[in-house]
Design a protein around this motif. Structure first.
Motif, PDB file in Angstrom:
ATOM      1  N   MET A 141     -39.145  18.521  21.530  1.00 42.54           N
ATOM      2  CA  MET A 141     -38.957  17.155  21.384  1.00 42.54           C
ATOM      3  C   MET A 141     -39.593  16.328  22.363  1.00 42.54           C
ATOM      4  N   ALA A 142     -39.547  16.935  23.688  1.00 41.63           N
ATOM      5  CA  ALA A 142     -39.801  16.250  24.912  1.00 41.63           C
ATOM      6  C   ALA A 142     -41.432  16.127  24.967  1.00 41.63           C
ATOM      7  N   ASN A 143     -41.996  15.131  25.592  1.00 38.45           N
ATOM      8  CA  ASN A 143     -43.325  15.466  25.984  1.00 38.45           C
ATOM      9  C   ASN A 143     -43.599  14.243  27.017  1.00 38.45           C
ATOM     10  N   PRO A 144     -44.662  14.539  27.813  1.00 39.32           N
ATOM     11  CA  PRO A 144     -45.364  15.706  27.811  1.00 39.32           C
ATOM     12  C   PRO A 144     -44.602  16.871  28.749  1.00 39.32           C
ATOM     13  N   LEU A 145     -44.909  18.176  28.641  1.00 42.84           N
ATOM     14  CA  LEU A 145     -44.471  19.047  29.187  1.00 42.84           C
ATOM     15  C   LEU A 145     -45.418  19.520  30.357  1.00 42.84           C
ATOM     16  N   GLY A 146     -44.925  19.567  31.783  1.00 41.30           N
ATOM     17  CA  GLY A 146     -45.821  20.259  32.780  1.00 41.30           C
ATOM     18  C   GLY A 146     -44.943  21.166  33.750  1.00 41.30           C
ATOM     19  N   LEU A 147     -45.750  22.290  33.864  1.00 46.14           N
ATOM     20  CA  LEU A 147     -45.090  23.393  34.378  1.00 46.14           C
ATOM     21  C   LEU A 147     -45.308  23.295  36.009  1.00 46.14           C
ATOM     22  N   ILE A 148     -44.315  23.103  36.577  1.00 43.52           N
ATOM     23  CA  ILE A 148     -44.337  22.994  38.135  1.00 43.52           C
ATOM     24  C   ILE A 148     -43.507  24.139  38.837  1.00 43.52           C
ATOM     25  N   ALA A 149     -43.787  23.903  40.545  1.00 39.98           N
ATOM     26  CA  ALA A 149     -43.071  24.922  41.179  1.00 39.98           C
ATOM     27  C   ALA A 149     -41.669  24.454  41.281  1.00 39.98           C
ATOM     28  N   CYS A 150     -40.961  25.474  41.690  1.00 38.20           N
ATOM     29  CA  CYS A 150     -39.276  25.475  41.898  1.00 38.20           C
ATOM     30  C   CYS A 150     -39.100  24.991  43.123  1.00 38.20           C
ATOM     31  N   GLY A 174     -49.238  21.920  42.175  1.00 38.99           N
ATOM     32  CA  GLY A 174     -50.020  21.100  40.992  1.00 38.99           C
ATOM     33  C   GLY A 174     -48.949  21.314  39.757  1.00 38.99           C
ATOM     34  N   VAL A 175     -49.625  20.462  38.748  1.00 39.60           N
ATOM     35  CA  VAL A 175     -48.679  20.623  37.330  1.00 39.60           C
ATOM     36  C   VAL A 175     -49.626  21.067  36.270  1.00 39.60           C
ATOM     37  N   HIS A 176     -48.990  22.017  35.553  1.00 37.45           N
ATOM     38  CA  HIS A 176     -50.083  22.617  34.312  1.00 37.45           C
ATOM     39  C   HIS A 176     -49.287  22.162  33.076  1.00 37.45           C
ATOM     40  N   TRP A 177     -50.255  21.624  32.477  1.00 36.93           N
ATOM     41  CA  TRP A 177     -49.777  21.008  31.134  1.00 36.93           C
ATOM     42  C   TRP A 177     -49.762  21.871  30.088  1.00 36.93           C
ATOM     43  N   VAL A 178     -48.721  21.966  29.323  1.00 35.84           N
ATOM     44  CA  VAL A 178     -48.770  22.788  28.212  1.00 35.84           C
ATOM     45  C   VAL A 178     -48.318  22.255  26.751  1.00 35.84           C
ATOM     46  N   SER A 179     -48.614  22.686  25.809  1.00 32.97           N
ATOM     47  CA  SER A 179     -48.221  22.329  24.562  1.00 32.97           C
ATOM     48  C   SER A 179     -46.723  22.994  24.271  1.00 32.97           C
ATOM     49  N   SER A 180     -46.193  22.385  23.346  1.00 33.91           N
ATOM     50  CA  SER A 180     -44.886  22.950  22.881  1.00 33.91           C
ATOM     51  C   SER A 180     -44.905  24.455  22.511  1.00 33.91           C
ATOM     52  N   LEU A 207     -52.578  11.154  31.582  1.00 29.77           N
ATOM     53  CA  LEU A 207     -52.249  11.351  30.039  1.00 29.77           C
ATOM     54  C   LEU A 207     -53.405  11.918  29.299  1.00 29.77           C
ATOM     55  N   LYS A 208     -54.484  11.628  29.383  1.00 31.60           N
ATOM     56  CA  LYS A 208     -55.794  12.092  28.660  1.00 31.60           C
ATOM     57  C   LYS A 208     -55.856  13.436  29.256  1.00 31.60           C
ATOM     58  N   GLU A 209     -55.898  13.720  30.260  1.00 30.86           N
ATOM     59  CA  GLU A 209     -55.850  14.922  30.652  1.00 30.86           C
ATOM     60  C   GLU A 209     -55.056  16.116  30.111  1.00 30.86           C
ATOM     61  N   ALA A 210     -53.780  15.614  30.290  1.00 35.35           N
ATOM     62  CA  ALA A 210     -52.801  16.512  29.388  1.00 35.35           C
ATOM     63  C   ALA A 210     -52.857  16.643  28.083  1.00 35.35           C
ATOM     64  N   ALA A 211     -53.352  15.506  27.465  1.00 31.74           N
ATOM     65  CA  ALA A 211     -53.765  15.486  25.952  1.00 31.74           C
ATOM     66  C   ALA A 211     -54.934  16.571  25.600  1.00 31.74           C
ATOM     67  N   ASP A 212     -55.756  16.574  26.429  1.00 29.80           N
ATOM     68  CA  ASP A 212     -56.826  17.460  26.300  1.00 29.80           C
ATOM     69  C   ASP A 212     -56.457  18.929  26.295  1.00 29.80           C
ATOM     70  N   GLN A 213     -55.542  18.908  27.472  1.00 26.65           N
ATOM     71  CA  GLN A 213     -55.144  20.530  27.784  1.00 26.65           C
ATOM     72  C   GLN A 213     -54.326  21.161  26.566  1.00 26.65           C
ATOM     73  N   THR A 214     -53.344  20.152  25.944  1.00 26.04           N
ATOM     74  CA  THR A 214     -52.453  20.733  24.933  1.00 26.04           C
ATOM     75  C   THR A 214     -52.772  20.352  23.591  1.00 26.04           C
ATOM     76  N   SER A 215     -53.840  19.545  23.372  1.00 22.76           N
ATOM     77  CA  SER A 215     -54.077  19.357  22.168  1.00 22.76           C
ATOM     78  C   SER A 215     -52.912  18.322  21.326  1.00 22.76           C
ATOM     79  N   LEU A 231     -49.953  15.093  22.213  1.00 20.99           N
ATOM     80  CA  LEU A 231     -49.632  13.928  22.921  1.00 20.99           C
ATOM     81  C   LEU A 231     -50.231  12.543  22.433  1.00 20.99           C
ATOM     82  N   VAL A 232     -51.459  12.505  21.486  1.00 20.85           N
ATOM     83  CA  VAL A 232     -51.913  11.548  21.066  1.00 20.85           C
ATOM     84  C   VAL A 232     -50.621  10.680  20.219  1.00 20.85           C
ATOM     85  N   PHE A 233     -50.132  11.221  19.666  1.00 18.80           N
ATOM     86  CA  PHE A 233     -48.921  10.803  19.010  1.00 18.80           C
ATOM     87  C   PHE A 233     -47.874  11.563  20.027  1.00 18.80           C
TER      88      PHE A 233
END
Lengths: 282, 204, 102
Positions: free
Chosen positions: A102-111, A150-156, B94-102, B104-106
């Motif tokens: 449900m939430a976005n974006p998701l960023g993995l971060i250090a604790c 840093g922040v590592h962006w991940v998909s759900s 946001l664009k960087e995150a969208a690129d990495q995760t494919s 987030l556009v929606f």
């Protein structure tokens, strides 16, 4: 229903309600706005100072301790909007997976806690144990010190995999709230390294129990004891007499680690709503 | 005098991971001004008032659909153009995150442009987003400047038909088309009935 | 402002108030000697009870601190209630900055 379901649930579990996540991206500054010091700048050791104050108060006496604890529970030093000083709540893996959907974006971060307790920096993605949720994470570079590593962006889907991996390793999942109706993170905690968990178990605030409790099916349990190793709360002990697991549901936080670790599916999570005597055990 | 540990520490390398730069995370005021000049509500309301002069009932709505519909499309088209021309650090990230995760556009990329569209023409400082997740983007507009201008210029009767909703609806639809999103745009609440307008973009 | 008067706010009480006041070990850290704790971190690693915590003193917008710079971080004793006075931190400290008394 926990206090936050009553306040912000709109009839559902509050953390499964999309209205309780960070939402707007931009705020136009007021023309007469003055630059204000962020809470972190004014009090860099905030969290740590709270714990120190409690320990110091324990040396002084019961009245001092109660007064200090009351200040914490009223949230003076903590996040605005957290009721009774409860910033977080235990969440089972299955609900954490729904949250990352449900939430976005998701960023993995250090604790932060592990950084403070052990001076470790989780610099690469496999090391990370915390996750920031919501649009505020897009502005993380405002606080490079907080997000060291840093922040590592991940998909759900990647986030679910990450959660399952940490679950296998024995971390319990919890959500963190950083303002009213603002679920900003998912943590993976273990006692005593996690500050929030230590404060709850040792002082009695900061993390709320989850919406479930675990139950053992004695017919399926073979007494292997894996679940007892995984429980962070001392709620699950081996009943040596009959060689089966035994769960104290008054102590259980409903994190579901015992359920996911059980090789014989002998443990299941039951919704608290179905157990009348547990309605006020949070 | 430096301690032993300090001297030891200096011998090791320590990579700082981010070069601190004076980023701006806020929307460019120049861009907001440009948009406001072109799409200020009084301009379009004056145009609408001219077109509906002497007309009644269903005719008003038909004219509204045409005038406000075209305005809404143009509004989003220009927002998309200027929004790309004036990026801020939040959008870059946001664009960087969208690129990495494919992902987030929606809803997020679309949400950014909807926020720009409203923040540049309305008088509030935050667009109240109700939900933004993988299937739904919902926002509400209370205290609408366009509706207020409409009431002043055309009278409350014409305003109560809410012809201006076509602008918001067309704007959202244009936004969805820009990224080929299969989505429906619905209106969950109206200013006349509920005191605020609520728009929901549902992904199919 | 949300009305919260109807909420039953839980108040778990793990601390036994009747046992207070308690006496805990006093741990002194000489900050003129201990200047780079986040880089050194020996006491944090040695302590089995996790009494110490380290934090950045110079938290600021758009600024990342270098733990090798003296004075950017500070180690503090937080959970003195857990200290068992095993003196491992005193032994391990390269600067002899820690003293524990009871």
């Amino acid at each position: 229903m926990c206090i936050y379901c009553e306040l912000w649930g709109d009839g559902m579990t509050w953390y499964l309600n999309p209205k309780n996540y960070p939402r707007h991206m931009y705020t136009l500054p007021r023309p007469d706005a003055k630059p204000r010091a962020a809470a972190g700048e004014a009090n860099p050791g905030g969290y740590i100072n709270a714990e120190r104050a409690l320990v110091d108060a324990m040396e002084k006496g019961p009245e001092e301790f109660e007064a200090t604890l009351k200040a914490m529970r009223d949230g003076a030093d903590l996040v605005q909007g957290c009721v009774g000083g409860f910033m977080g709540q235990a969440v089972p893996l299955r609900d954490a997976e729904k949250m990352v959907e449900m939430a976005n974006p998701l960023g993995l971060i250090a604790c932060l806690c592990r950084k403070a307790m052990l001076a470790v920096e989780e610099r690469s993605r496999p090391e990370t144990t915390c996750m920031g949720l919501g649009v505020g994470m897009l502005k993380w570079e405002r606080w490079p010190e907080r997000y060291k590593g840093g922040v590592h962006w991940v998909s759900s889907d990647e986030a679910k995999e990450w959660l399952r991996d940490l679950d296998t390793r024995g971390f319990m999942h919890s959500l963190m709230m950083f303002g009213p109706r603002f679920i900003g993170g998912i943590c993976n905690c273990d006692y005593p390294v996690c500050d929030a968990l230590a404060m709850r178990l040792d002082f009695g605030f900061n993390m709320l129990k989850g919406h479930h409790v675990a139950m053992v099916d004695h017919d399926l349990c073979n007494g292997c004891g894996i679940c007892a190793q995984r429980c962070q709360f001392g709620a699950l002990k081996m009943n040596v007499t009959i060689d089966k697991a035994n769960i104290d549901q008054m102590r259980c936080f409903g994190c579901g680690l015992c359920e996911t670790g059980c090789p014989r599916q002998a443990i299941s999570l039951v919704e608290k709503a179905k157990l009348p005597a547990l309605q006020e055990v949070w | 005098m430096a301690t032993k540990s300090e001297e030891e520490a200096k011998k090791t390398a320590y990579p700082l991971f981010v070069a601190p730069r004076p980023y701006s995370f806020e929307l460019s005021t120049e861009m907001l001004e440009l948009l406001r000049k072109e799409f200020d509500p009084p301009i379009i309301v004056a145009k609408f008032a001219e077109a509906v002069a002497g007309k009644k009932g269903p005719e008003i709505d038909a004219v509204g659909e045409k005038v406000f519909g075209e305005y809404g499309e143009e509004w989003m088209r220009r927002t998309l153009q200027l929004g790309e021309e004036y990026p801020d650090r939040t959008y870059e990230m946001l664009k960087e995150a969208a690129d990495q995760t494919s992902e987030l556009v929606f809803p997020l990329v679309l949400q950014r442009f909807i926020e720009i569209a409203y923040l540049s023409t309305q008088q509030f400082r935050i667009l109240s987003i109700v939900e933004n997740w993988a299937r739904r983007l919902v926002y509400k507009v209370t205290d609408c400047y366009t509706f207020k201008t409409l009431q002043d210029k055309c009278g409350s009767e014409a305003a109560s038909l809410l012809p201006c909703r076509h602008a918001c609806l067309a704007m959202c639809r244009t936004g969805c088309q820009a990224w080929n999103l299969d989505a429906t745009v619905d209106m969950d609440a109206t200013m006349v009935k509920d005191g605020y307008c609520q728009f929901a973009i549902n992904r199919i | 402002m949300v009305d919260r008067s109807h909420l039953k706010v839980p108040k778990p009480t793990p601390v036994d108030l009747t046992k207070l006041p308690l006496k805990f070990p006093k741990i002194e850290i000489d900050y003129s000697k201990c200047t780079v704790p986040f880089w050194c971190k020996k006491c944090l690693q040695a302590c089995s009870q996790l009494v110490f915590q380290v934090y950045c003193k110079q938290l600021a917008r758009l600024k990342e601190s270098d733990p090798r710079e003296p004075g950017t971080y500070e180690v503090v004793t937080v959970r003195r209630d857990k200290c068992n006075m095993c003196n491992k931190c005193v032994e391990v400290c390269p600067e002899d900055a820690i003293t524990i008394t009871y």
